[in-house]
Write a protein that holds these residues in place. Structure first.
Motif, short mmCIF file in Angstrom:
data_model
loop_
_atom_site.label_atom_id
_atom_site.label_comp_id
_atom_site.label_asym_id
_atom_site.label_seq_id
_atom_site.Cartn_x
_atom_site.Cartn_y
_atom_site.Cartn_z
N ALA A 23 -19.19 -43.70 24.12
CA ALA A 23 -20.01 -44.91 24.21
C ALA A 23 -20.89 -45.07 22.97
O ALA A 23 -20.98 -46.17 22.41
N ALA A 24 -21.51 -43.99 22.53
CA ALA A 24 -22.38 -44.06 21.34
C ALA A 24 -21.59 -44.45 20.10
O ALA A 24 -22.05 -45.27 19.29
N ILE A 25 -20.38 -43.92 19.96
CA ILE A 25 -19.55 -44.25 18.80
C ILE A 25 -19.10 -45.71 18.85
O ILE A 25 -19.15 -46.41 17.83
N ILE A 26 -18.70 -46.18 20.01
CA ILE A 26 -18.31 -47.59 20.15
C ILE A 26 -19.49 -48.49 19.79
O ILE A 26 -19.34 -49.47 19.06
N MET A 27 -20.66 -48.15 20.30
CA MET A 27 -21.85 -48.95 20.01
C MET A 27 -22.17 -48.92 18.52
O MET A 27 -22.49 -49.96 17.92
N LEU A 28 -22.06 -47.76 17.90
CA LEU A 28 -22.37 -47.61 16.48
C LEU A 28 -21.39 -48.38 15.61
O LEU A 28 -21.78 -49.09 14.68
N VAL A 29 -20.11 -48.27 15.91
CA VAL A 29 -19.07 -48.91 15.10
C VAL A 29 -19.12 -50.43 15.24
O VAL A 29 -18.89 -51.15 14.26
N THR A 30 -19.43 -50.94 16.42
CA THR A 30 -19.42 -52.39 16.63
C THR A 30 -20.76 -53.05 16.31
O THR A 30 -20.80 -54.29 16.19
N LEU A 31 -21.82 -52.29 16.15
CA LEU A 31 -23.14 -52.85 15.90
C LEU A 31 -23.18 -53.79 14.69
O LEU A 31 -23.73 -54.90 14.80
#
Length: 129
Positions: A23-31
């Protein structure tokens, strides 16, 4: 457990840890792509991402408090991302990519909630509270 953790019945913290990191990686990459459409500032988004990674790292099979925190974080994550998925669905369309990101994150946190609840239940039953 291959990582040297003590064997604890019904411990699924490793799964929760992985789900929090996903979840953190998805949030970071899409931010960077959706920052202007998010309901919070980029600074708060980054803080949430870092805190989520910290909670992932703090998860362990020995202490009960990280299991409680995992349940709370999972509930908040599932509720928040599903709320915004519905908002983006209604406001834009089901084809909006931000809808699918929020929906995917909500599902990720639902799995985290399932595994963290099983872990907490196992710890509470083991301690006979």
């Amino acid at each position: 457990m291959s990582n040297g953790s003590p064997k604890v019945p019904h411990y699924y913290g490793d799964e929760v840890r992985k789900l929090f990191l996903v979840a953190a990686i998805i949030m970071l990459v899409t931010l960077p792509f959706f920052n202007d459409r998010l309901p919070v500032s980029s600074n708060l988004s980054l803080l949430i991402i870092v805190v989520l990674a910290i909670f992932a790292g703090a998860t362990n099979p020995v202490k009960i408090m990280p299991a409680v925190i995992d349940v709370v974080v999972s509930i908040v994550g599932a509720a928040a991302f599903e709320y915004y998925a519905v908002q983006f669905y209604v406001t834009f369309s089901p084809g909006d990519f931000l809808f699918w990101i929020n929906q995917g994150l909500a599902v990720t946190f639902i799995f985290a909630l399932y595994f963290s609840t099983k872990t907490l239940r196992g710890m509470l039953l083991e301690k006979h509270f």
